[in-house]
Design a protein around this motif. Structure first.
Motif, PDB file in Angstrom:
ATOM      1  N   THR A 182      37.660 -11.547 134.180  1.00  0.00           N
ATOM      2  CA  THR A 182      36.962 -11.510 132.904  1.00  0.00           C
ATOM      3  C   THR A 182      36.937 -10.086 132.364  1.00  0.00           C
ATOM      4  N   THR A 183      37.300  -9.921 131.095  1.00  0.00           N
ATOM      5  CA  THR A 183      37.303  -8.594 130.488  1.00  0.00           C
ATOM      6  C   THR A 183      35.887  -8.182 130.129  1.00  0.00           C
ATOM      7  N   LYS A 187      33.407  -4.807 128.565  1.00  0.00           N
ATOM      8  CA  LYS A 187      33.515  -3.735 127.577  1.00  0.00           C
ATOM      9  C   LYS A 187      32.903  -2.448 128.096  1.00  0.00           C
ATOM     10  N   ARG A 245      40.304   0.188 133.574  1.00  0.00           N
ATOM     11  CA  ARG A 245      41.107  -0.983 133.189  1.00  0.00           C
ATOM     12  C   ARG A 245      41.400  -1.854 134.408  1.00  0.00           C
ATOM     13  N   GLY A 248      38.801  -4.276 135.107  1.00  0.00           N
ATOM     14  CA  GLY A 248      38.602  -5.322 134.112  1.00  0.00           C
ATOM     15  C   GLY A 248      37.873  -4.902 132.862  1.00  0.00           C
ATOM     16  N   GLU A 266      37.717  -3.291 129.103  1.00  0.00           N
ATOM     17  CA  GLU A 266      38.387  -2.894 127.865  1.00  0.00           C
ATOM     18  C   GLU A 266      37.648  -1.684 127.324  1.00  0.00           C
TER      19      GLU A 266
END
Length: 235
Positions: A2-3, A5, A25, A28, A30
């Motif tokens: 799962t990305t 932030k 990164r 995971g 962004e």
């Protein structure tokens, strides 16, 4: 995976995430930068990002009259820290976290610029900073702070007692720069801080040579350090 932030607050364009970008990164995240002076710099919910990273800059936390945005950063950090949300501060970012937690930030009376190893406390040796044991890291500061209440000191140098502190697993403040020696990008530091280096009587060629010699080992150790910390912030 799962990305998530990671929001990075950047005060000077060349003082970015550097060698931390890859590990972030890989974990995971962004990455989104917000640059000081942009209209949307602080226009976000302090609790929304999965991780907030406050980067360095050549100003003092106590210069809020000259740089009013500092008050906004401190207010944002106070809300975020009160919730225990994952937060990382580097150099100025560490000082802002200290101030947001109620500690005093002030000029140390000396410039600590260059590469030297840390002395880890027992807490530091039991933390992800153990990866930096005996590794010369980059120092670039003239300010320091009192250790905030409810935090643990992780590292010191002979010149500066306060080099790193943590509050639980989710808040980490680093006075030094483990992220900065990112290959040729270090040249931007040497140019951007040319006036400070000249005033301090420091040799640019010597710093460049140290970065080339010590950078690869530091980059490897810093990746292990930040990677382990990122693994633990949800635990």
């Amino acid at each position: 995976m799962t990305t998530r932030k990671a929001l990075a607050l950047r005060h000077v364009h060349f003082e970015d995430l550097g060698s931390f970008s890859g590990p972030l990164r890989a974990a995971g995240f962004e990455i989104e930068y917000r640059d000081v002076g942009d209209e949307d710099y602080l226009s976000f919910d302090p609790l929304e990002p999965d991780l907030v990273i406050v980067l360095g800059g050549p100003i003092g936390v106590y210069e809020d009259e000259a740089y009013p945005f500092l008050a906004g950063e401190i207010a944002m950090l106070q809300k975020r820290l009160a919730s225990g949300r994952p937060t990382l501060g580097i150099c100025l970012g560490a000082q802002l976290i200290a101030r947001a937690l109620g500690a005093r930030v002030y000029a140390s009376g000396l410039k600590e610029i260059g590469f030297s190893p840390l002395s880890l406390t027992a807490a530091g040796q039991a933390s992800p900073l153990r990866h930096l044991a005996d590794v010369p890291v980059l120092h670039w500061h003239g300010d320091t702070y009192d250790l905030p209440a409810g935090t643990g000191l992780l590292a010191s140098t002979p010149q500066t007692v306060q080099q790193a502190f943590a509050r639980g697993k989710t808040v980490l403040a680093l006075q030094f720069h483990p992220e900065a020696v990112d290959g040729a990008a270090f040249e931007r530091w040497l140019v951007g801080h040319a006036c400070e280096l000249s005033a301090a009587g420091l040799s640019v060629p010597a710093l460049r040579a140290d970065a080339r010699r010590l950078g690869p080992r530091l980059e490897t150790a810093a990746a292990s350090m930040i990677g382990e910390w990122l693994e633990n912030i949800d635990g």
